[in-house]
Motif scaffolding. Structure first.
Motif, PDB file in Angstrom:
ATOM      1  N   ALA A  30       0.971  -1.128  -0.231  1.00 27.66           N
ATOM      2  CA  ALA A  30      -0.011  -0.203   0.036  1.00 27.66           C
ATOM      3  C   ALA A  30       0.857   1.074  -0.053  1.00 27.66           C
ATOM      4  O   ALA A  30       0.582   2.180  -0.772  1.00 27.66           O
ATOM      5  N   GLU A 339     -20.610 -14.076   8.206  1.00 26.48           N
ATOM      6  CA  GLU A 339     -20.568 -12.697   7.557  1.00 26.48           C
ATOM      7  C   GLU A 339     -19.760 -11.910   8.601  1.00 26.48           C
ATOM      8  O   GLU A 339     -19.903 -11.847   9.675  1.00 26.48           O
TER       9      GLU A 339
ATOM     10  N   SER B  27      -5.355  -8.682  -1.012  1.00 26.34           N
ATOM     11  CA  SER B  27      -6.333  -9.660  -0.405  1.00 26.34           C
ATOM     12  C   SER B  27      -6.110 -11.087  -0.525  1.00 26.34           C
ATOM     13  O   SER B  27      -6.504 -11.703   0.154  1.00 26.34           O
ATOM     14  N   GLU B 285     -10.667   0.101   2.742  1.00 22.57           N
ATOM     15  CA  GLU B 285     -10.876   0.601   4.360  1.00 22.57           C
ATOM     16  C   GLU B 285     -12.320   0.661   4.362  1.00 22.57           C
ATOM     17  O   GLU B 285     -12.662   0.597   5.465  1.00 22.57           O
ATOM     18  N   VAL B 288     -16.515  -3.646   4.685  1.00 27.20           N
ATOM     19  CA  VAL B 288     -16.146  -4.829   5.721  1.00 27.20           C
ATOM     20  C   VAL B 288     -15.395  -5.632   4.631  1.00 27.20           C
ATOM     21  O   VAL B 288     -14.302  -6.096   5.067  1.00 27.20           O
ATOM     22  N   GLU B 293     -11.079  -8.385  -2.516  1.00 26.96           N
ATOM     23  CA  GLU B 293     -11.382  -9.782  -1.939  1.00 26.96           C
ATOM     24  C   GLU B 293     -12.610 -10.434  -2.343  1.00 26.96           C
ATOM     25  O   GLU B 293     -12.633 -11.475  -2.712  1.00 26.96           O
ATOM     26  N   SER B 306     -19.506  -9.419   3.404  1.00 31.57           N
ATOM     27  CA  SER B 306     -20.296  -8.281   3.440  1.00 31.57           C
ATOM     28  C   SER B 306     -19.849  -6.954   3.107  1.00 31.57           C
ATOM     29  O   SER B 306     -18.698  -6.871   3.140  1.00 31.57           O
ATOM     30  N   ARG B 310     -17.889   0.828   6.666  1.00 26.65           N
ATOM     31  CA  ARG B 310     -17.232   0.853   8.223  1.00 26.65           C
ATOM     32  C   ARG B 310     -17.435   2.008   8.926  1.00 26.65           C
ATOM     33  O   ARG B 310     -17.032   2.212   9.904  1.00 26.65           O
ATOM     34  N   GLU B 339      -3.523  12.797   9.857  1.00 30.48           N
ATOM     35  CA  GLU B 339      -4.155  11.805  10.598  1.00 30.48           C
ATOM     36  C   GLU B 339      -5.420  11.228  10.077  1.00 30.48           C
ATOM     37  O   GLU B 339      -6.256  11.962   9.208  1.00 30.48           O
ATOM     38  N   VAL B 341      -5.874   9.068   7.280  1.00 32.46           N
ATOM     39  CA  VAL B 341      -5.825   8.862   5.905  1.00 32.46           C
ATOM     40  C   VAL B 341      -5.016   7.745   5.562  1.00 32.46           C
ATOM     41  O   VAL B 341      -3.817   7.560   5.996  1.00 32.46           O
ATOM     42  N   SER B 342      -5.473   6.777   4.723  1.00 35.76           N
ATOM     43  CA  SER B 342      -4.702   5.743   4.173  1.00 35.76           C
ATOM     44  C   SER B 342      -4.399   5.818   2.850  1.00 35.76           C
ATOM     45  O   SER B 342      -5.022   6.154   1.990  1.00 35.76           O
ATOM     46  N   VAL B 343      -3.088   5.673   2.840  1.00 28.65           N
ATOM     47  CA  VAL B 343      -2.168   6.052   1.443  1.00 28.65           C
ATOM     48  C   VAL B 343      -2.041   4.700   0.474  1.00 28.65           C
ATOM     49  O   VAL B 343      -1.561   3.760   1.156  1.00 28.65           O
ATOM     50  N   HIS B 344      -2.244   4.770  -0.716  1.00 26.26           N
ATOM     51  CA  HIS B 344      -2.255   3.474  -1.457  1.00 26.26           C
ATOM     52  C   HIS B 344      -1.229   4.107  -2.792  1.00 26.26           C
ATOM     53  O   HIS B 344      -1.844   5.026  -3.418  1.00 26.26           O
ATOM     54  N   LEU B 362     -11.768   7.741   6.436  1.00 32.14           N
ATOM     55  CA  LEU B 362     -13.157   7.341   6.860  1.00 32.14           C
ATOM     56  C   LEU B 362     -13.716   8.590   7.872  1.00 32.14           C
ATOM     57  O   LEU B 362     -12.546   9.134   8.563  1.00 32.14           O
TER      58      LEU B 362
END
Lengths: 403, 403
Positions: A30, A339, B27, B285, B288, B293, B306, B310, B339, B341-344, B362
């Motif tokens: 990532a 689930e 995944s 992120e 679920v 995946e 699911s 989230r 703060e 934040v997910s980086v890809h 999120l």
């Protein structure tokens, strides 16, 4: 006019190729961080999925020097390294994170105890023992049972013995000491809960703590993680404070996991690991930033990410098939039918008693969340021991003898 | 007594090694699924991080046959494959998911439109056009401007032209038709928002839908994802229904992404992709179970996970440096300081206008969540266009001409 890029990806070398390296790799993908692994076999958990794998012994100066040469920083999947080799690499100007000094502490339970005590932190009474006489004297002074531990090399309950009396103590000493095992004697503690706190720390000292997690242990092996731990805010704050004190005290870089006992309302430090740790697996889905991502960030001296929980309740159950268990691959599709459960398989060959993966569930209600994770885990690996917040203190300190 | 394991990991072959394959790989590591990639270069985004890479052309029968031979199922990172080759593999008993038939539809916007219309689903007026005369007639009948699209090979705004009048139409036809471009004419639609719905579908028809997402587009390129899309529950339900109808109608397996226009309160189908898609990156992120995946689960005919969000609000911003932008590697540490934040990063070489990664945040409040993701994205790749829920309809349908 835009500049042509001369940037290159950061490179991290990992010594060891178990599941911790494997999950670190997922975070590295990532972040665009290149990972080079030093594995002992191409079949190891992380080696199976990594594009850059060298084969070599984790204690080999030559192997580590080549890894360090290719990377911006070298870190670890396990502690089974030669601290002398790490010191030589540091003297040669290589970036070893955590440092040789920190790894020396992480390797040795006797050193750990001495450091904790020197920092004024709460530990069970302890004493390194070199003879049967020392061990028996300790028991006579502190009371029986006594917990004896190998100072080095023990994990998952291995190298831990609960000694009921002087005769048992003499028996252990007679077997262990001539075999070269350095023993540590500890007062037996009537544990109410086992807990763990993870810290991520940068070289300069910036650090974050993860939410305190309960680690449900059976025979010294962590079976379940329940976050947040069902303890008071004061205990949680104290645990985080202890974790930060230790991280500073031993100059940790990366993840530091501190295992704690809660005994009669009081925290006591059990032991530590200076790397991502099984007790932090709940953080992959459960926290904004997983332990693996924060380990990489810390090792590269980048700002650390938020450790806030993503849900009110997080439960992780390890996949450790019992004698009547089975390979998680066999019923994987059925388990995926539960689930709201995230499955992590490590691709390690099946063997009863071996940790082959884990599952994590997030939810609002702790009991429902835990039950959901357990349901998937039972489909994957077979019957679990009955749910309990904690097995008896004796049982959780008793290791798989001599294994 | 436990059985010795004879289980082996599932194996999925992926044709193409871009960022979609790269994120699918993450995944696959969790699920213990072995991935074999067919890449055209070892420097491709996914090839850089995958342990099993073969080099070969995505249209080569021999290359795909070898991949299919080694794997339980073959799936795709992109549509640039030869459907004839896929049909031959299917006739040889290989497991191609999605099928050759589905890939044929995914490759061709003309076929897509015809299928949508045959299913009674809402589409803008359209007509395949073989001559300048046809194109001008369509404009005279439906009104100007007209949107012309290359039936094959267009993406990210490429191969899309907005024609203001008959003269512009004749000009395009004179350039495109002799060059072998099959054109599709569409009525221009005054779009209020662009949306996307993702479906994951198993071979037998079991399917789940993801929360409807708004895709903020500029010049035909998706810049931001906002989930859930700020539309009524009725529109969301209708979008999911449309997605499921299409997935069933074309027999999709794996992820199907359906891009939609919201125009005067009504949904119209734009186009589709029969694979994980940029519009689903919020799910890594944000949901679920991520699109990656669920793509693997569907391709392996395993139960789907699911798709619940989230968090109340999820925002994803693509990293596409503008003419004054820069390589995301340059300021990565600063961006990690934002703060939550997910980086890809995709590890694709820097070039202005190229999609090099994305960031996801999120949160509870859509505006705050989006602002946080944008802040990190601006640090990573340079100034973003001003925030708007949607640029003008003309601009978002105009492609980068002939690029």
């Amino acid at each position: 006019m835009q500049r042509e890029s001369a940037e290159r990806a950061a490179r991290v070398g990992i010594v060891g190729a178990g599941q911790l390296a494997r999950m670190t790799l997922q975070s590295a993908i990532a972040l665009g961080v290149d990972v080079h692994l030093l594995a002992t076999s191409p079949d190891e958990s992380a080696a199976r999925v990594c594009a850059n794998v060298s084969l070599g012994a984790p204690a080999s100066y030559e192997a580590l020097a080549a890894l360090a040469e290719a990377c911006d920083a070298v870190t670890f999947d396990h502690e089974l390294v030669d601290v002398g080799v790490l010191r030589r690499l540091e003297q040669a100007g290589r970036c070893i994170r955590p440092s040789a000094e920190t790894m020396a502490v992480a390797q040795n339970k006797g050193l750990q105890r001495a450091r904790f005590a020197a920092l004024g932190l709460p530990v069970p009474a302890f004493q390194p023992v070199g003879t049967a006489r020392d061990l028996v004297d300790f028991g006579e002074r502190e009371g029986w049972p006594v917990v004896a531990k190998a100072q080095r090399g023990g994990y998952d309950g291995r190298g831990v013995w609960v000694l009921a009396d002087a005769a048992t103590a003499r028996d252990l000493a007679a077997r262990a000491i001539p075999a070269g095992v350095e023993l540590l004697a500890e007062a037996w503690v009537p544990v109410d809960r086992e807990l763990a706190v993870l810290i991520a720390r940068r070289p300069g000292g910036d650090a974050v703590t993860y939410p305190l997690v309960e680690t449900v242990q059976i025979e010294g092996i962590c079976r379940e993680l329940l976050a947040p731990a069902p303890v008071s805010g004061a205990i949680e704050a104290e645990a985080r404070r202890i974790g930060l004190r230790i991280a500073d005290g031993i100059g940790a870089t990366g993840i530091l996991a501190v295992e704690l006992f809660l005994a009669k309302g009081r925290l006591l430090i059990n032991e530590l690991a200076a790397r991502p740790h099984n007790s932090g697996h709940f953080s992959i889905e459960g926290c904004v930033t997983s332990q693996f991502e924060n380990h990489l960030r810390a090792v590269l001296d980048w700002p650390l990410g938020s450790t806030a929980l993503r849900a009110p309740s997080v439960a992780t159950v390890n996949l450790i098939p019992g004698p009547n268990g089975w390979d998680p691959l066999r019923h994987l599709p059925e388990a995926l039918g539960v689930e709201g459960v995230s499955v992590h398989l490590y691709q390690k060959g099946f063997r009863p008693g071996r940790k082959l993966g884990h599952v994590t569930a997030l939810g609002d209600d702790p009991a429902e969340t835990r039950a959901r994770a357990r349901r998937a885990a039972e489909l994957l690996a077979g019957p679990l021991p009955p749910e309990s917040h904690q097995p008896s203190a004796i049982s959780h300190q008793r290791g798989a003898a001599d294994a």
